[in-house]
Scaffold this motif. Structure first.
Motif, PDB file in Angstrom:
ATOM      1  N   ALA A   1       0.835  -1.199   0.000  1.00 12.96           N
ATOM      2  CA  ALA A   1       0.000   0.000   0.000  1.00 12.96           C
ATOM      3  C   ALA A   1       0.870   1.250   0.000  1.00 12.96           C
ATOM      4  CB  ALA A   1      -0.929  -0.030   1.215  1.00 12.96           C
ATOM      5  N   ALA A   2       1.948   1.211   0.830  1.00 12.32           N
ATOM      6  CA  ALA A   2       2.833   2.376   0.923  1.00 12.32           C
ATOM      7  C   ALA A   2       3.543   2.613  -0.406  1.00 12.32           C
ATOM      8  CB  ALA A   2       3.841   2.151   2.045  1.00 12.32           C
ATOM      9  N   GLN A   3       3.879   1.474  -1.074  1.00 10.51           N
ATOM     10  CA  GLN A   3       4.558   1.611  -2.384  1.00 10.51           C
ATOM     11  C   GLN A   3       3.606   2.204  -3.419  1.00 10.51           C
ATOM     12  OE1 GLN A   3       5.895  -2.116  -3.962  1.00 10.51           O
ATOM     13  NE2 GLN A   3       7.558  -1.155  -5.124  1.00 10.51           N
ATOM     14  N   ALA A   4       2.326   1.754  -3.348  1.00 12.19           N
ATOM     15  CA  ALA A   4       1.339   2.234  -4.319  1.00 12.19           C
ATOM     16  C   ALA A   4       1.116   3.733  -4.190  1.00 12.19           C
ATOM     17  CB  ALA A   4       0.024   1.483  -4.118  1.00 12.19           C
ATOM     18  N   LYS A   5       1.357   4.193  -2.984  1.00  8.68           N
ATOM     19  CA  LYS A   5       1.114   5.628  -2.738  1.00  8.68           C
ATOM     20  C   LYS A   5       2.066   6.507  -3.551  1.00  8.68           C
ATOM     21  CE  LYS A   5       0.498   8.650   1.249  1.00  8.68           C
ATOM     22  NZ  LYS A   5       0.794   8.795   2.660  1.00  8.68           N
TER      23      LYS A   5
ATOM     24  N   LYS B   1       5.313  15.272  -8.168  1.00  2.00           N
ATOM     25  CA  LYS B   1       6.611  14.858  -8.695  1.00  2.00           C
ATOM     26  C   LYS B   1       7.769  15.213  -7.793  1.00  2.00           C
ATOM     27  CE  LYS B   1       8.546  14.519 -13.289  1.00  2.00           C
ATOM     28  NZ  LYS B   1       8.774  15.207 -14.545  1.00  2.00           N
ATOM     29  N   ASP B   2       7.719  16.395  -7.147  1.00  2.00           N
ATOM     30  CA  ASP B   2       8.866  16.827  -6.350  1.00  2.00           C
ATOM     31  C   ASP B   2       9.022  16.029  -5.057  1.00  2.00           C
ATOM     32  OD1 ASP B   2       6.515  17.873  -5.348  1.00  2.00           O
ATOM     33  OD2 ASP B   2       7.532  19.640  -4.485  1.00  2.00           O
ATOM     34  N   GLN B   3       7.961  15.343  -4.645  1.00  2.00           N
ATOM     35  CA  GLN B   3       8.093  14.567  -3.398  1.00  2.00           C
ATOM     36  C   GLN B   3       8.495  13.103  -3.645  1.00  2.00           C
ATOM     37  OE1 GLN B   3       4.547  14.926  -1.035  1.00  2.00           O
ATOM     38  NE2 GLN B   3       4.727  17.140  -0.851  1.00  2.00           N
ATOM     39  N   LYS B   4       8.410  12.746  -4.933  1.00  2.00           N
ATOM     40  CA  LYS B   4       8.638  11.320  -5.228  1.00  2.00           C
ATOM     41  C   LYS B   4      10.014  10.810  -4.820  1.00  2.00           C
ATOM     42  CE  LYS B   4       5.204  10.283  -8.669  1.00  2.00           C
ATOM     43  NZ  LYS B   4       4.863   9.968 -10.038  1.00  2.00           N
ATOM     44  N   PRO B   5      11.135  11.538  -5.183  1.00  2.00           N
ATOM     45  CA  PRO B   5      12.451  10.964  -4.852  1.00  2.00           C
ATOM     46  C   PRO B   5      12.622  10.718  -3.349  1.00  2.00           C
ATOM     47  CG  PRO B   5      12.674  12.808  -6.334  1.00  2.00           C
ATOM     48  CD  PRO B   5      11.240  12.817  -5.902  1.00  2.00           C
ATOM     49  N   ALA B   6      12.238  11.699  -2.515  1.00  2.41           N
ATOM     50  CA  ALA B   6      12.424  11.552  -1.066  1.00  2.41           C
ATOM     51  C   ALA B   6      11.587  10.387  -0.541  1.00  2.41           C
ATOM     52  CB  ALA B   6      12.016  12.847  -0.356  1.00  2.41           C
ATOM     53  N   TYR B   7      10.366  10.289  -1.043  1.00  4.31           N
ATOM     54  CA  TYR B   7       9.480   9.221  -0.580  1.00  4.31           C
ATOM     55  C   TYR B   7      10.049   7.848  -0.973  1.00  4.31           C
ATOM     56  CZ  TYR B   7       5.209   6.621   0.414  1.00  4.31           C
ATOM     57  OH  TYR B   7       4.303   5.731   0.931  1.00  4.31           O
ATOM     58  N   GLY B   8      10.513   7.813  -2.245  1.00  5.30           N
ATOM     59  CA  GLY B   8      11.068   6.530  -2.736  1.00  5.30           C
ATOM     60  C   GLY B   8      12.248   6.079  -1.898  1.00  5.30           C
TER      61      GLY B   8
ATOM     62  N   PHE C   1      11.078   4.985   1.475  1.00  7.69           N
ATOM     63  CA  PHE C   1      10.390   3.692   1.361  1.00  7.69           C
ATOM     64  C   PHE C   1      11.411   2.541   1.353  1.00  7.69           C
ATOM     65  CE2 PHE C   1       8.958   0.120  -1.181  1.00  7.69           C
ATOM     66  CZ  PHE C   1       7.771  -0.211  -0.542  1.00  7.69           C
ATOM     67  N   ASN C   2      12.450   2.710   0.542  1.00  5.89           N
ATOM     68  CA  ASN C   2      13.472   1.647   0.441  1.00  5.89           C
ATOM     69  C   ASN C   2      14.166   1.427   1.774  1.00  5.89           C
ATOM     70  OD1 ASN C   2      13.046   0.891  -2.172  1.00  5.89           O
ATOM     71  ND2 ASN C   2      14.422   2.464  -3.010  1.00  5.89           N
TER      72      ASN C   2
ATOM     73  N   LYS D   1      11.826  -0.393   4.053  1.00  7.67           N
ATOM     74  CA  LYS D   1      11.650  -1.782   3.581  1.00  7.67           C
ATOM     75  C   LYS D   1      12.823  -2.654   4.045  1.00  7.67           C
ATOM     76  CE  LYS D   1      10.777  -4.381  -0.652  1.00  7.67           C
ATOM     77  NZ  LYS D   1      11.863  -4.765  -1.529  1.00  7.67           N
ATOM     78  N   VAL D   2      14.047  -2.127   3.790  1.00 12.85           N
ATOM     79  CA  VAL D   2      15.235  -2.902   4.182  1.00 12.85           C
ATOM     80  C   VAL D   2      15.269  -3.095   5.700  1.00 12.85           C
ATOM     81  CG1 VAL D   2      17.763  -2.854   4.290  1.00 12.85           C
ATOM     82  CG2 VAL D   2      16.593  -2.239   2.172  1.00 12.85           C
ATOM     83  N   ALA D   3      14.933  -2.008   6.439  1.00 13.37           N
ATOM     84  CA  ALA D   3      14.990  -2.092   7.902  1.00 13.37           C
ATOM     85  C   ALA D   3      14.029  -3.153   8.414  1.00 13.37           C
ATOM     86  CB  ALA D   3      14.645  -0.730   8.511  1.00 13.37           C
ATOM     87  N   LEU D   4      12.780  -3.139   7.871  1.00 13.66           N
ATOM     88  CA  LEU D   4      11.791  -4.116   8.354  1.00 13.66           C
ATOM     89  C   LEU D   4      12.169  -5.538   7.938  1.00 13.66           C
ATOM     90  CD1 LEU D   4       8.358  -2.272   7.872  1.00 13.66           C
ATOM     91  CD2 LEU D   4       9.583  -2.739   9.994  1.00 13.66           C
ATOM     92  N   GLU D   5      12.650  -5.663   6.702  1.00  7.83           N
ATOM     93  CA  GLU D   5      13.017  -7.013   6.223  1.00  7.83           C
ATOM     94  C   GLU D   5      14.124  -7.609   7.074  1.00  7.83           C
ATOM     95  OE1 GLU D   5      12.003  -7.118   1.447  1.00  7.83           O
ATOM     96  OE2 GLU D   5      14.018  -6.516   2.115  1.00  7.83           O
ATOM     97  N   SER D   6      15.159  -6.786   7.360  1.00 10.08           N
ATOM     98  CA  SER D   6      16.266  -7.375   8.118  1.00 10.08           C
ATOM     99  C   SER D   6      15.855  -7.616   9.561  1.00 10.08           C
ATOM    100  CB  SER D   6      17.542  -6.530   8.014  1.00 10.08           C
ATOM    101  OG  SER D   6      17.258  -5.243   8.444  1.00 10.08           O
ATOM    102  N   ALA D   7      14.993  -6.793  10.090  1.00  6.11           N
ATOM    103  CA  ALA D   7      14.521  -7.040  11.456  1.00  6.11           C
ATOM    104  C   ALA D   7      13.741  -8.350  11.499  1.00  6.11           C
ATOM    105  CB  ALA D   7      13.641  -5.886  11.929  1.00  6.11           C
ATOM    106  N   TYR D   8      12.939  -8.579  10.437  1.00  4.22           N
ATOM    107  CA  TYR D   8      12.148  -9.820  10.379  1.00  4.22           C
ATOM    108  C   TYR D   8      13.065 -11.044  10.300  1.00  4.22           C
ATOM    109  CZ  TYR D   8       9.246 -13.518   8.405  1.00  4.22           C
ATOM    110  OH  TYR D   8       8.632 -14.714   8.175  1.00  4.22           O
TER     111      TYR D   8
END
Ligand code: FA5
Length: 345
Positions: free
Chosen positions: A45-49, A55-62, A65-66, A69-76
């Motif tokens: 859902a967060a990725q779909a957002k 356009k100007d907010q996309k790079p920071a959000y992306g 997000f990454n 994602k990495v933080a949660l994956e490695s914690a899991y």
């Protein structure tokens, strides 16, 4: 200042980590994984957002997000590994495994002592050039007696209490000597050097030294110039190897209708055995075989010319020999199938 979209990601991260920390077992961890990383999960859902942002907010959000994602994956991954290790430790404590315990051995079979001694006999005679020849246990009266120089009504037949079958003229062999006739007729005129092992049957009063069924090993050597000295030498060499150099061999003169002259051979019972007197009837000796020079009539019955060849024969009792070797005090033990006896060999 208005909330940035990346703040939602931070909140998601904080939630995710908190829920992960609250999971108590592997099943809960896997449920957490579906909730956050499943097809309909929070991260999807967060990725779909991303698509709906200016356009100007996309790079920071992306980028954010990454990172999340990495933080949660490695914690899991770390949490999952931790839970697996904990489960293993718990199982090891609950069901302790002692790796120093000896393994369960498979019970091994072994040969019956009667077979073991027969094979020892074969090995010793094989070294002296004797071949093993097998003959039948059910014999004709003719071969068991007549052709061995014991015609009907000959008193010597009384030496053997015979089991007669319901077929006239057919008996259970009382000794292995009828095998001599089989070998001679098959081999004549060539020289013979064989042993003939097998079961014999006698309608005897069973005692500590005598059974109604027992093995014998017959020996037969025929050729030019064979003498009593060859017989004595062969028997003595055999006894030395079977019983060792410390045991004594006694050769006595005897009588058998099918040998002339005839002898019997005794071995001294172990001197330190308390049963010595009882088993040797006070003599200190136990008979192991009868033997002699093959009677001319028997040579003739086998097809040989007694003026050209001579021979010796013997018939020994392996059960008696085993008794002597190990001071076994009762011959009946051999066929009783008592494992307490059999396991000792
Ligand atoms: C004979 O049977 C002769 N055929 C032996 C022989 C062969 C003599 C060739 C000459 C030439 P005897 O009955 O003694 O002989 O038996 C020979 C051996 O068989 C005995 O010394 C003994 O070791 C064994 N034997 C005899 N009867 C029994 C029995 N009932 N139980 C266990 N062993 C026995």
């Amino acid at each position: 200042m208005a909330d940035l979209p990346t703040d939602d990601l931070k909140t998601l991260e904080a939630e995710g980590l908190a829920e992960l920390a609250a999971c108590t077992d592997e099943a809960q961890l896997r449920a957490w994984n579906s909730k956050f990383f499943g097809d309909k999960g929070a991260m999807k859902a967060a990725q779909a957002k991303l698509g709906s942002l200016p356009k100007d907010q996309k790079p920071a959000y992306g980028q954010e997000f990454n990172r999340v994602k990495v933080a949660l994956e490695s914690a899991y991954t770390a949490a999952l590994a931790g839970k697996k290790e904990a489960a293993l430790q718990a199982s090891l404590t609950a069901n302790p495994l002692d790796v120093t315990l000896p393994g369960r051995s498979r019970p091994r079979g072994r040969l019956h002592p009667a077979t073991q001694i027969l094979r020892q006999v074969y090995a010793i005679f094989a070294d002296m050039g004797f071949q093993v020849y097998r003959t039948r246990e059910v014999e004709t009266e003719e071969r068991n007696f007549d052709l061995l120089n014991m015609p009907a009504h000959h008193p010597a037949r009384d030496m053997w209490d015979t089991f007669f079958t319901t077929t006239p003229g057919v008996v259970l062999r009382t000794h292995t000597s009828p095998g001599q006739i089989h070998v001679m007729r098959e081999t004549c005129p060539k020289p013979v050097r064989v042993i003939l092992p097998g079961m014999c049957y006698r309608n005897e009063a069973i005692s500590t030294r005598s059974e109604i069924q027992f093995h014998q090993v017959e020996g037969l050597a025929i050729g030019e110039g064979i003498t009593m000295a060859d017989l004595k030498g062969t028997i003595t060499a055999f006894a030395r190897r079977m019983f060792g150099p410390d045991r004594q061999v006694r050769i006595r003169s005897s009588y058998f209708p099918f040998t002339e002259p005839s002898i019997e051979v005794d071995i001294d019972w172990p001197k330190d055995d308390p049963n010595r007197d009882r088993l040797t009837k006070g003599t200190g000796w136990l008979e192991i075989m009868g033997a002699g020079m093959v009677h001319p009539s028997v040579l003739r019955a086998g097809g040989y010319d007694p003026d050209r060849v001579t021979g010796f024969a013997f018939g020994m009792g392996p059960q008696r020999m085993l008794m002597l070797k190990h001071a076994i005090d009762d011959i009946r033990l051999f066929w009783q199938n008592d494992l307490r006896f059999l396991r000792q060999f």
